[in-house]
Design an enzyme around this catalytic site. Structure first.
Site, PDB file in Angstrom:
ATOM      1  CG  HIS A  13      -0.427  64.088  64.980  1.00 30.41           C
ATOM      2  ND1 HIS A  13      -1.335  63.216  64.456  1.00 30.41           N
ATOM      3  CD2 HIS A  13       0.382  64.425  63.944  1.00 30.41           C
ATOM      4  CE1 HIS A  13      -1.090  63.029  63.169  1.00 30.41           C
ATOM      5  NE2 HIS A  13      -0.058  63.757  62.834  1.00 30.41           N
ATOM      6  CB  CYS A  23      -1.869  64.548  60.054  1.00 34.23           C
ATOM      7  SG  CYS A  23      -0.202  64.707  59.377  1.00 34.23           S
TER       8      CYS A  23
HETATM    9  N1  GLN Z   1       1.824  61.082  55.076  1.00 37.61           N
HETATM   10  C1  GLN Z   1       1.489  62.417  55.362  1.00 37.61           C
HETATM   11  C2  GLN Z   1       2.677  63.351  55.472  1.00 37.61           C
HETATM   12  O1  GLN Z   1       3.762  62.987  55.938  1.00 37.61           O
HETATM   13  C3  GLN Z   1       0.674  62.436  56.618  1.00 37.61           C
HETATM   14  C4  GLN Z   1       1.452  62.201  57.875  1.00 37.61           C
HETATM   15  C5  GLN Z   1       0.607  62.135  59.107  1.00 37.61           C
HETATM   16  O2  GLN Z   1      -0.600  61.885  59.059  1.00 37.61           O
HETATM   17  N2  GLN Z   1       1.222  62.319  60.249  1.00 37.61           N
HETATM   18  O3  GLN Z   1       2.557  64.464  55.060  1.00 37.61           O
END
Ligand code: GLN
Length: 240
Positions: free
Chosen positions: A192, A95
């Site tokens: 995740h 992510c």
């Molecule tokens: N801030 C990024 C997004 O929302 C990454 C989010 C995350 O790592 N879960 O796209």
């Protein structure tokens, strides 16, 4: 134990480590032990000395604020990460760090958070968050199950292939059915959940690349994955 050590580097555990991504580190460490190898867990946060020797790299997700916070430091160690990737060191980044292994992440307020351009892709914040359980399919890994939560929409360019094709969920952008990216032995993904406990085939692939690279040959042990397979089954059938 085979008296063979694999050095696992976790990137930015302080700021980039959400939605259970720490489970990826635990899984790699534990499966290395189960396969009879000795894991050495290294961590890297902003300002640390980059370790001399690294066999496998793991990195997690983070909020936009966490991404801004690590940006300068990540750009500093970018050349080191490029060197390792070109030398076929396996990596898994999730992510927030996945986005920053690309060219940039443009936030909803228009801020550009620069990435290290290891993966030829870019990410733009969308109007809706892409949240929920996700299943993808890959020729190399079969079904991959996880949980996604991101505003960023990622678009792949030349030289990278997707990690998987979306069966259920949004994936990179919610538009082109791709999820994640691969370049050499580097995998980036939005999954995740955490990803590796429920997808032991991906964990063992990373371990195989690391061990072969260092010792020439990987001698796996048979691991009882009953619980991992049960978790996979449940995750794959959860409502979105
Ligand atoms: N801030 C990024 C997004 O929302 C990454 C989010 C995350 O790592 N879960 O796209």
């Amino acid at each position: 134990m085979k008296q063979k050590t694999i050095s696992v580097l976790q990137l930015y555990p302080r700021d980039m480590n959400i939605y259970g991504d720490w489970g990826n580190v635990l899984t790699i460490v534990r499966r290395l032990e189960w396969h009879g190898y000795t894991p050495e867990l290294l961590t890297y946060n902003q300002g640390d000395a980059f370790p001399e020797h690294v066999d496998l790299v793991l990195g997690g997700g983070g909020q936009d604020a966490g991404q801004s916070k690590i940006q300068d430091d990540l750009l500093k160690i970018g050349p080191k990460l490029h060197e390792l990737a070109e030398a076929d060191v396996p990596m898994l980044v999730i992510c927030g760090l996945y986005q920053l292994f690309g060219k940039f992440f443009k936030t909803s307020s228009g801020e550009i958070i620069k990435g290290i351009e290891l993966l030829n892709l870019e990410t733009h914040a969308g109007n809706e968050r892409l949240i929920g359980n996700i299943v993808t399919q890959s020729d190399d890994f079969g079904d991959i199950v996880g949980y996604e939560n991101h505003s960023g929409q990622t678009f792949l360019a030349d030289g990278v292939k997707a990690f998987g094709t979306v069966v259920r969920g949004a994936g990179n952008s919610g538009k082109d059915a791709t999820e994640g990216a691969r370049y050499k032995n580097v995998i980036g993904s939005y999954l995740h959940g955490s990803l590796l406990p429920k997808n032991p085939q991906v964990a063992d692939w990373l371990i195989t690349q690391a061990v072969r690279r260092k010792y020439g040959d990987f001698e796996p042990n048979v691991i009882n994955d009953t619980f991992a397979l049960k978790a996979r089954g449940i995750a794959a059938n959860r409502p979105r």
